[in-house]
Design a protein around this motif. Structure first.
Motif, PDB file in Angstrom:
ATOM      1  N   LEU A  29     -70.235  40.375   8.989  1.00 22.90           N
ATOM      2  CA  LEU A  29     -69.376  41.383   9.614  1.00 22.90           C
ATOM      3  C   LEU A  29     -67.926  41.308   9.139  1.00 22.90           C
ATOM      4  O   LEU A  29     -67.346  42.335   8.756  1.00 22.90           O
ATOM      5  N   PRO A  30     -67.281  40.120   9.147  1.00 17.73           N
ATOM      6  CA  PRO A  30     -65.906  40.071   8.634  1.00 17.73           C
ATOM      7  C   PRO A  30     -65.801  40.552   7.187  1.00 17.73           C
ATOM      8  O   PRO A  30     -64.871  41.287   6.838  1.00 17.73           O
ATOM      9  N   LEU A  31     -66.757  40.165   6.342  1.00 20.36           N
ATOM     10  CA  LEU A  31     -66.738  40.623   4.952  1.00 20.36           C
ATOM     11  C   LEU A  31     -66.879  42.133   4.881  1.00 20.36           C
ATOM     12  O   LEU A  31     -66.185  42.798   4.095  1.00 20.36           O
ATOM     13  N   SER A  32     -67.751  42.699   5.686  1.00 15.22           N
ATOM     14  CA  SER A  32     -67.938  44.146   5.703  1.00 15.22           C
ATOM     15  C   SER A  32     -66.635  44.861   6.030  1.00 15.22           C
ATOM     16  O   SER A  32     -66.261  45.845   5.376  1.00 15.22           O
ATOM     17  N   ILE A  52     -76.425  45.878  16.464  1.00  9.98           N
ATOM     18  CA  ILE A  52     -76.108  47.177  15.867  1.00  9.98           C
ATOM     19  C   ILE A  52     -75.582  48.131  16.924  1.00  9.98           C
ATOM     20  O   ILE A  52     -74.623  48.887  16.688  1.00  9.98           O
ATOM     21  N   SER A  53     -76.174  48.113  18.111  1.00 11.10           N
ATOM     22  CA  SER A  53     -75.720  48.991  19.189  1.00 11.10           C
ATOM     23  C   SER A  53     -74.276  48.695  19.569  1.00 11.10           C
ATOM     24  O   SER A  53     -73.469  49.620  19.752  1.00 11.10           O
ATOM     25  N   LYS A  54     -73.941  47.424  19.668  1.00 10.48           N
ATOM     26  CA  LYS A  54     -72.566  47.058  19.992  1.00 10.48           C
ATOM     27  C   LYS A  54     -71.601  47.532  18.916  1.00 10.48           C
ATOM     28  O   LYS A  54     -70.518  48.068  19.219  1.00 10.48           O
ATOM     29  N   LEU A  55     -71.981  47.343  17.657  1.00  7.89           N
ATOM     30  CA  LEU A  55     -71.090  47.734  16.564  1.00  7.89           C
ATOM     31  C   LEU A  55     -70.910  49.247  16.511  1.00  7.89           C
ATOM     32  O   LEU A  55     -69.809  49.747  16.230  1.00  7.89           O
ATOM     33  N   LEU A  56     -71.984  49.987  16.782  1.00  6.39           N
ATOM     34  CA  LEU A  56     -71.875  51.453  16.818  1.00  6.39           C
ATOM     35  C   LEU A  56     -70.946  51.907  17.930  1.00  6.39           C
ATOM     36  O   LEU A  56     -70.299  52.961  17.826  1.00  6.39           O
ATOM     37  N   ASN A  57     -70.875  51.116  19.004  1.00  3.12           N
ATOM     38  CA  ASN A  57     -69.964  51.413  20.112  1.00  3.12           C
ATOM     39  C   ASN A  57     -68.618  50.715  19.958  1.00  3.12           C
ATOM     40  O   ASN A  57     -67.845  50.632  20.919  1.00  3.12           O
ATOM     41  N   LYS A  58     -68.380  50.190  18.760  1.00  2.94           N
ATOM     42  CA  LYS A  58     -67.112  49.565  18.395  1.00  2.94           C
ATOM     43  C   LYS A  58     -66.800  48.357  19.275  1.00  2.94           C
ATOM     44  O   LYS A  58     -65.651  48.114  19.653  1.00  2.94           O
ATOM     45  N   GLN A  59     -67.841  47.571  19.580  1.00  3.19           N
ATOM     46  CA  GLN A  59     -67.687  46.353  20.361  1.00  3.19           C
ATOM     47  C   GLN A  59     -67.955  45.142  19.468  1.00  3.19           C
ATOM     48  O   GLN A  59     -69.030  45.025  18.888  1.00  3.19           O
ATOM     49  N   MET A  60     -66.981  44.241  19.383  1.00  2.00           N
ATOM     50  CA  MET A  60     -67.182  43.018  18.615  1.00  2.00           C
ATOM     51  C   MET A  60     -68.189  42.125  19.326  1.00  2.00           C
ATOM     52  O   MET A  60     -68.038  41.843  20.514  1.00  2.00           O
ATOM     53  N   PRO A  61     -69.219  41.644  18.628  1.00  2.00           N
ATOM     54  CA  PRO A  61     -70.234  40.801  19.270  1.00  2.00           C
ATOM     55  C   PRO A  61     -69.836  39.338  19.374  1.00  2.00           C
ATOM     56  O   PRO A  61     -70.547  38.544  19.988  1.00  2.00           O
ATOM     57  N   PHE A  62     -68.717  38.959  18.766  1.00  2.00           N
ATOM     58  CA  PHE A  62     -68.255  37.573  18.811  1.00  2.00           C
ATOM     59  C   PHE A  62     -66.760  37.550  18.516  1.00  2.00           C
ATOM     60  O   PHE A  62     -66.165  38.566  18.126  1.00  2.00           O
ATOM     61  N   MET A  63     -66.141  36.394  18.715  1.00  2.00           N
ATOM     62  CA  MET A  63     -64.707  36.248  18.486  1.00  2.00           C
ATOM     63  C   MET A  63     -64.410  36.163  16.987  1.00  2.00           C
ATOM     64  O   MET A  63     -65.060  35.424  16.270  1.00  2.00           O
ATOM     65  N   GLU A  64     -63.428  36.924  16.531  1.00  2.00           N
ATOM     66  CA  GLU A  64     -62.971  36.842  15.146  1.00  2.00           C
ATOM     67  C   GLU A  64     -61.599  37.496  15.070  1.00  2.00           C
ATOM     68  O   GLU A  64     -61.456  38.695  15.319  1.00  2.00           O
ATOM     69  N   LYS A  65     -60.601  36.714  14.738  1.00  2.00           N
ATOM     70  CA  LYS A  65     -59.224  37.190  14.717  1.00  2.00           C
ATOM     71  C   LYS A  65     -59.065  38.400  13.796  1.00  2.00           C
ATOM     72  O   LYS A  65     -59.522  38.395  12.656  1.00  2.00           O
ATOM     73  N   LYS A 328     -66.909  24.221  17.754  1.00  2.00           N
ATOM     74  CA  LYS A 328     -65.600  24.026  17.136  1.00  2.00           C
ATOM     75  C   LYS A 328     -64.507  24.569  18.051  1.00  2.00           C
ATOM     76  O   LYS A 328     -64.768  25.340  18.981  1.00  2.00           O
ATOM     77  N   LYS A 329     -63.302  24.176  17.762  1.00  2.00           N
ATOM     78  CA  LYS A 329     -62.145  24.511  18.581  1.00  2.00           C
ATOM     79  C   LYS A 329     -61.909  26.020  18.638  1.00  2.00           C
ATOM     80  O   LYS A 329     -62.002  26.721  17.630  1.00  2.00           O
ATOM     81  N   ASN A 330     -61.609  26.503  19.850  1.00  2.00           N
ATOM     82  CA  ASN A 330     -61.220  27.894  20.090  1.00  2.00           C
ATOM     83  C   ASN A 330     -62.227  28.880  19.518  1.00  2.00           C
ATOM     84  O   ASN A 330     -61.863  29.893  18.918  1.00  2.00           O
ATOM     85  N   SER A 331     -63.509  28.594  19.698  1.00  2.00           N
ATOM     86  CA  SER A 331     -64.585  29.433  19.189  1.00  2.00           C
ATOM     87  C   SER A 331     -65.603  29.662  20.296  1.00  2.00           C
ATOM     88  O   SER A 331     -65.733  28.863  21.228  1.00  2.00           O
ATOM     89  N   ASP A 332     -66.361  30.765  20.178  1.00  2.00           N
ATOM     90  CA  ASP A 332     -67.447  31.032  21.119  1.00  2.00           C
ATOM     91  C   ASP A 332     -68.810  30.748  20.503  1.00  2.00           C
ATOM     92  O   ASP A 332     -69.834  31.129  21.052  1.00  2.00           O
ATOM     93  N   ASP A 333     -68.834  30.067  19.368  1.00  2.00           N
ATOM     94  CA  ASP A 333     -70.077  29.807  18.642  1.00  2.00           C
ATOM     95  C   ASP A 333     -70.656  28.466  19.096  1.00  2.00           C
ATOM     96  O   ASP A 333     -70.050  27.410  18.896  1.00  2.00           O
TER      97      ASP A 333
END
Length: 420
Positions: A29-32, A52-65, A328-333
């Motif tokens: 996703l970040p690369l895209s 895919i549904s979340k992305l179509l609704n412009k919702q990030m599925p995870f944390m990424e600055k 890892k620090k400050n991550s939701d993974d």
């Protein structure tokens, strides 16, 4: 080519700025989004319909600055999330970011790559450049080449192009690092490297070209270098504890103003890459002790610390709180997080286990409520929200004689295990 081959004979170059990214998770996703920002039209292809549904609704599925603003900008226009693998045939570049885990016996598991292969065969077109992005065992890119040539009768370097270009970013800061960190391009042949470079030069000028297997090894060596360094630090922490000495003071003595030392601080070391990538190297060599021992040190650290606490205080029917379930620090993974191994061990000791993490929605409860009357506290991850967990703060909340394991030294007391 005949229809039975599934080969699309399409030499139209009108879509020269079109990319299919297979797998729109934390790598894809970040690369895209970065490619969209560089002017490409990107199909984000994934079998995960919820994603895919979340992305179509412009919702990030995870944390990424910085990813959310790019998703708002490009989703539905230059970024097209879809489950339709036929879009592969409409693209000039196909980037595969599917995961390559290990199985129950710690052997490489290629099920995800195998699952996409029939779709590649069906939709591949002339002039197309295929790029493997996920960490793979050495020789995988060559294997993909041979398999594609066999199934399609096409020739790599003539009819299609293939390269291994590993992702090298730190999750959470991928948007910036994709452009900052040199891209390693390992083509099956020189023309494949050149074709892959034509894509990546649009997002960074920092490019290093090599052959496919060297690129595969470079990615694994990078991860294993970090993993082994963390193992050394964790073993030093264990040795310091056995001698009743302050590991953080010792590391300060070693590292301060000394140009030949940069030992990291100890801590839980895990995650989907560091945990398993070394096993891609161990199958065929007799001298695998360094990687194997590093894995044992890092993986066994939670149980070592638990046993040290057990020597000081009984665990049965005690309230144990684990702070930080991400790897890892400050991550939701949470993938391969050692906190879950610790949780299982505490349950086995008949503890009442409470877990907390400010970056995981279902675990983001009130911190004081989670800690209230705790008998044992494990600070398993050094999230920023935990940086003020001093002895004084904890003493007002936890039970009398509470035992704290502070591997990250957030209380700055120099003791990994202490009584509040």
């Amino acid at each position: 080519m005949g229809a039975d081959s599934g080969f699309v004979d399409n030499t139209d170059n009108s879509s020269s700025n079109t990319v299919s990214v297979i797998g729109v998770g934390r790598v894809g996703l970040p690369l895209s989004l970065v490619l969209c920002e560089a002017g490409f039209t990107v199909y984000g292809i994934d079998v995960n319909t919820d994603m895919i549904s979340k992305l179509l609704n412009k919702q990030m599925p995870f944390m990424e600055k910085d990813a959310d603003s790019l998703l708002q900008k490009h989703s539905g226009t230059s970024f097209i999330p879809t489950t339709d693998s036929s879009k592969i045939g409409e693209s000039d570049y196909v980037i595969i970011t599917l995961g390559t885990p290990v199985d129950d016996h710690l052997n490489p598991d290629f099920k995800q790559l195998d699952s996409i292969f029939p779709k590649l065969v069906k939709n591949i077109k002339t002039g197309q450049t295929l790029i493997l992005r996920s960490t793979v065992s050495p020789g995988t890119t060559e294997f993909i080449k041979d398999k594609l040539e066999k199934e399609t009768s096409l020739v790599c370097g003539k009819d299609f192009y293939l390269a291994f270009c590993p992702e090298r970013i730190a999750q959470g800061n991928a948007i910036a690092e994709i452009k900052e960190i040199p891209q390693i391009i390992g083509g099956i042949d020189d023309i494949s490297s050149d074709k892959a470079e034509e894509l990546f030069i649009k997002i960074t000028s920092k490019i290093s070209k090599t052959d496919a297997k060297s690129a595969e090894l470079a990615k694994i060596f990078t991860n294993m270098y970090r993993y082994i360094n963390f193992a050394i630090s964790n073993e030093f922490a264990i040795l310091a504890m056995e001698h009743n000495k302050n590991i953080y003071e010792i590391l300060e003595l070693v590292n301060k103003d000394y140009k030949r030392a940069n030992i990291p601080s100890p801590g839980f070391t895990a995650g989907p890459c560091l945990y398993k990538d070394g096993f891609f190297l161990l199958n065929n060599i007799p001298f695998n002790e360094l990687i194997s021992v590093s894995w044992r040190i890092n993986e066994n650290l939670p149980l070592y610390l638990l046993n040290k606490i057990k020597q000081q205080t009984p665990l049965k029917n005690k309230k144990a709180v684990i702070l930080g379930m991400a790897f890892k620090k400050n991550s939701d993974d949470t993938r391969n997080s050692l906190s879950f191994k610790l949780k299982k061990a505490l349950i086995r000791e008949q503890c009442d286990v409470v877990t907390h993490d400010p970056y995981i929605k279902e675990l983001n409860t009130d911190l004081k409520d989670a800690l209230k009357d705790a008998d044992i506290v494990f600070i398993a991850m050094n999230h920023d929200q935990y940086k003020d967990l001093s002895k004084e703060f904890l003493s007002t909340i936890v039970a009398k004689d509470c035992t704290v394991c502070d591997l990250w030294n957030l209380a700055d007391g120099g003791e990994i295990i202490y009584k509040v």
